[in-house]
Write an enzyme that holds these catalytic residues in place. Structure first.
Site, PDB file in Angstrom:
ATOM      1  N   THR A 149      -3.447   2.235   3.854  1.00 37.17           N
ATOM      2  CA  THR A 149      -3.668   2.910   2.572  1.00 37.17           C
ATOM      3  C   THR A 149      -3.296   2.003   1.390  1.00 37.17           C
ATOM      4  O   THR A 149      -2.994   2.491   0.318  1.00 37.17           O
ATOM      5  CB  THR A 149      -2.840   4.205   2.502  1.00 37.17           C
ATOM      6  OG1 THR A 149      -1.473   3.873   2.791  1.00 37.17           O
ATOM      7  CG2 THR A 149      -3.332   5.256   3.486  1.00 37.17           C
TER       8      THR A 149
ATOM      9  N   LYS B 199      -2.642  13.240  -8.056  1.00 38.35           N
ATOM     10  CA  LYS B 199      -3.112  12.945  -6.695  1.00 38.35           C
ATOM     11  C   LYS B 199      -2.060  13.351  -5.673  1.00 38.35           C
ATOM     12  O   LYS B 199      -0.880  13.062  -5.842  1.00 38.35           O
ATOM     13  CB  LYS B 199      -3.387  11.442  -6.554  1.00 38.35           C
ATOM     14  CG  LYS B 199      -4.450  10.924  -7.507  1.00 38.35           C
ATOM     15  CD  LYS B 199      -4.548   9.403  -7.461  1.00 38.35           C
ATOM     16  CE  LYS B 199      -3.296   8.730  -7.968  1.00 38.35           C
ATOM     17  NZ  LYS B 199      -3.406   7.260  -8.066  1.00 38.35           N
TER      18      LYS B 199
ATOM     19  N   GLY C 169      -3.761   0.121  -1.757  1.00 38.51           N
ATOM     20  CA  GLY C 169      -4.765   0.118  -2.829  1.00 38.51           C
ATOM     21  C   GLY C 169      -5.594   1.388  -2.957  1.00 38.51           C
ATOM     22  O   GLY C 169      -6.621   1.387  -3.634  1.00 38.51           O
ATOM     23  N   THR C 170      -5.140   2.484  -2.343  1.00 41.59           N
ATOM     24  CA  THR C 170      -5.921   3.741  -2.450  1.00 41.59           C
ATOM     25  C   THR C 170      -6.037   4.197  -3.905  1.00 41.59           C
ATOM     26  O   THR C 170      -7.100   4.622  -4.342  1.00 41.59           O
ATOM     27  CB  THR C 170      -5.287   4.877  -1.621  1.00 41.59           C
ATOM     28  OG1 THR C 170      -3.893   4.931  -1.917  1.00 41.59           O
ATOM     29  CG2 THR C 170      -5.484   4.679  -0.137  1.00 41.59           C
ATOM     30  N   GLY C 171      -4.927   4.108  -4.637  1.00 43.35           N
ATOM     31  CA  GLY C 171      -4.931   4.571  -6.026  1.00 43.35           C
ATOM     32  C   GLY C 171      -5.850   3.706  -6.893  1.00 43.35           C
ATOM     33  O   GLY C 171      -6.618   4.214  -7.717  1.00 43.35           O
ATOM     34  N   CYS C 172      -5.768   2.383  -6.710  1.00 43.65           N
ATOM     35  CA  CYS C 172      -6.620   1.461  -7.490  1.00 43.65           C
ATOM     36  C   CYS C 172      -8.086   1.731  -7.188  1.00 43.65           C
ATOM     37  O   CYS C 172      -8.930   1.793  -8.091  1.00 43.65           O
ATOM     38  CB  CYS C 172      -6.324   0.000  -7.112  1.00 43.65           C
ATOM     39  SG  CYS C 172      -4.607  -0.461  -7.269  1.00 43.65           S
TER      40      CYS C 172
HETATM   41  N1  ATP Z   1      -4.060   9.621   4.326  1.00 45.23           N
HETATM   42  C1  ATP Z   1      -4.973  10.000   3.422  1.00 45.23           C
HETATM   43  N2  ATP Z   1      -6.100  10.638   3.812  1.00 45.23           N
HETATM   44  C2  ATP Z   1      -7.044  11.019   2.909  1.00 45.23           C
HETATM   45  N3  ATP Z   1      -6.915  10.798   1.585  1.00 45.23           N
HETATM   46  C3  ATP Z   1      -5.819  10.181   1.129  1.00 45.23           C
HETATM   47  C4  ATP Z   1      -4.785   9.733   2.023  1.00 45.23           C
HETATM   48  N4  ATP Z   1      -3.805   9.113   1.271  1.00 45.23           N
HETATM   49  C5  ATP Z   1      -4.237   9.160  -0.008  1.00 45.23           C
HETATM   50  N5  ATP Z   1      -5.419   9.814  -0.111  1.00 45.23           N
HETATM   51  C6  ATP Z   1      -6.227  10.026  -1.325  1.00 45.23           C
HETATM   52  O1  ATP Z   1      -6.362   8.753  -1.944  1.00 45.23           O
HETATM   53  C7  ATP Z   1      -6.392   8.891  -3.366  1.00 45.23           C
HETATM   54  C8  ATP Z   1      -5.274   8.035  -3.953  1.00 45.23           C
HETATM   55  O2  ATP Z   1      -4.067   8.759  -3.812  1.00 45.23           O
HETATM   56  P1  ATP Z   1      -2.622   8.158  -3.618  1.00 45.23           P
HETATM   57  O3  ATP Z   1      -1.672   9.294  -3.854  1.00 45.23           O
HETATM   58  O4  ATP Z   1      -2.571   7.454  -2.306  1.00 45.23           O
HETATM   59  O5  ATP Z   1      -2.611   7.106  -4.774  1.00 45.23           O
HETATM   60  P2  ATP Z   1      -1.504   6.054  -5.123  1.00 45.23           P
HETATM   61  O6  ATP Z   1      -0.193   6.450  -4.541  1.00 45.23           O
HETATM   62  O7  ATP Z   1      -1.575   5.895  -6.597  1.00 45.23           O
HETATM   63  O8  ATP Z   1      -2.019   4.758  -4.414  1.00 45.23           O
HETATM   64  P3  ATP Z   1      -1.354   3.278  -4.491  1.00 45.23           P
HETATM   65  O9  ATP Z   1      -0.338   3.207  -3.425  1.00 45.23           O
HETATM   66  O10 ATP Z   1      -2.520   2.394  -4.275  1.00 45.23           O
HETATM   67  O11 ATP Z   1      -0.742   3.135  -5.870  1.00 45.23           O
HETATM   68  C9  ATP Z   1      -6.259  10.397  -3.625  1.00 45.23           C
HETATM   69  O12 ATP Z   1      -7.547  10.949  -3.752  1.00 45.23           O
HETATM   70  C10 ATP Z   1      -5.551  10.911  -2.366  1.00 45.23           C
HETATM   71  O13 ATP Z   1      -5.781  12.257  -2.127  1.00 45.23           O
HETATM   72  C1  HMH Z   2      -1.731  -5.873  -8.376  1.00 40.96           C
HETATM   73  C2  HMH Z   2      -1.461  -4.533  -7.816  1.00 40.96           C
HETATM   74  N1  HMH Z   2      -1.843  -3.449  -8.520  1.00 40.96           N
HETATM   75  C3  HMH Z   2      -1.625  -2.203  -8.030  1.00 40.96           C
HETATM   76  C4  HMH Z   2      -1.004  -2.029  -6.805  1.00 40.96           C
HETATM   77  C5  HMH Z   2      -0.725  -0.629  -6.286  1.00 40.96           C
HETATM   78  O1  HMH Z   2      -1.466  -0.328  -5.190  1.00 40.96           O
HETATM   79  C6  HMH Z   2      -0.628  -3.194  -6.086  1.00 40.96           C
HETATM   80  N2  HMH Z   2      -0.032  -3.101  -4.870  1.00 40.96           N
HETATM   81  N3  HMH Z   2      -0.868  -4.417  -6.608  1.00 40.96           N
END
Ligand code: ATP
Ligand code: HMH
Length: 274
Positions: free
Chosen positions: A206, A172, A208-211
């Site tokens: 942003t 990502k 929880g975007t990854g979750c």
């Molecule tokens: N500012 C943004 N605008 C559009 N899409 C985004 C943005 N930030 C993240 N994304 C998208 O959100 C999804 C999650 O990516 P991200 O890299 O943020 O995950 P992460 O770092 O694992 O998240 P977390 O912080 O929740 O662990 C991907 O599809 C990424 O392209």
């Molecule tokens: C419990 C939990 N899982 C995952 C993340 C990562 O976004 C967080 N901040 N908290």
């Protein structure tokens, strides 16, 4: 009704972890079940404490679900320790359920959600069982032990992860903030690959975007979508959740889990076959 399971940590703030996963499952019309690995005292400003659940109790939760339900997809998020990883991997190795691994390591505020020594367990026990793994760039660097600066580095990291036994790797690009687009790179074990591009939204919300992305992916896989269809639809889900962000909390606010159902026809994701 398709039943899916999240194995993850609780976010008291409701934007990430188990709470984000269950909200996403509900919005995407699958029945969500959960195995809680750790509690976090957390809000949009950060994580103030973590309480891991005893390994034997994590196991009991997962066994209780497997005994009773026909689960069509499982995802993992925050797993905290090597012991938890090994115990859930042992159980998942005996069931044939598509597995989406989100290798959660640190929260946005920098707090650790996975012990350093658990990285090896993740690579040796869980990734070989994974249908899809969804690292962000820093997580892909940690899993492979190499820095990622260029597209060639992204390709190398993906191949290293495929060699660990994963069927599909999504790296990502959310953390590549000097780009006007949010681009994610997808690689399959048969050599196929593509990228997904959407507009980068300028927002601090942003959390929880990854979750949320990996939960949407799990819901679509659970509903029987192909891996590629599920990935593209999950990208739309997270794009809309970030675009229509909610003004909640004083820090990095959560995304909007409701947005997809209202705006799904309007979301543009550009696919480049590579
Ligand atoms: N500012 C943004 N605008 C559009 N899409 C985004 C943005 N930030 C993240 N994304 C998208 O959100 C999804 C999650 O990516 P991200 O890299 O943020 O995950 P992460 O770092 O694992 O998240 P977390 O912080 O929740 O662990 C991907 O599809 C990424 O392209
Ligand atoms: C419990 C939990 N899982 C995952 C993340 C990562 O976004 C967080 N901040 N908290």
């Amino acid at each position: 009704m398709h039943i899916v399971t999240t194995i993850a940590g609780s976010d008291s703030g409701g934007g990430a972890g188990i709470q984000a996963d269950l909200k996403t499952f509900q919005e995407l019309k699958v029945f969500g079940t959960s195995v809680i690995t750790a509690l976090t005292a957390q809000n949009t400003l950060g994580v103030s404490d973590v309480l891991p659940i005893e390994v034997s109790f994590v196991e009991k939760q997962l066994k209780a679900l497997i005994e009773d339900f026909s689960i069509s997809a499982v995802k993992t998020g925050m797993l905290f320790s090597s012991e938890i990883i090994q115990s859930i991997a042992r159980i998942l190795a005996d069931v044939n359920i598509p597995l989406i691994v989100d290798p959660v390591m640190i929260a946005k505020g920098g707090e650790s959600l996975l012990q350093q020594e658990a990285i090896v367990a993740l690579c040796s026990y869980l990734l070989p069982l994974a249908t899809i793994v969804t690292p962000n760039i820093p997580e892909a660097e940690t899993l492979t032990g190499r820095k990622i600066k260029t597209f060639a580095d992204i390709q190398d990291a993906a191949h290293t992860l495929l060699q660990m036994g994963v069927q599909c790797v999504i790296i990502k690009g959310g953390h590549l903030t000097d780009n006007d687009y949010a681009i994610d790179y997808v690689f399959f074990e048969d050599g196929q690959s593509f990228s997904m591009q959407s507009s980068r939204i300028a927002t601090k919300n942003t959390h929880g975007t990854g979750c949320t992305f990996s939960a949407a992916l799990t819901a679509f896989i659970g509903r029987g979508f192909s891996i590629k269809e599920a990935i593209v639809e999950a990208k739309k889900y997270i794009q809309l959740a970030i675009t229509y962000d909610l003004s909640i909390g004083n820090g990095h606010g959560p995304t909007n889990h409701f947005a997809y159902q209202k705006y799904k026809e309007s979301c543009e994701v550009i696919i480049h076959e590579t």
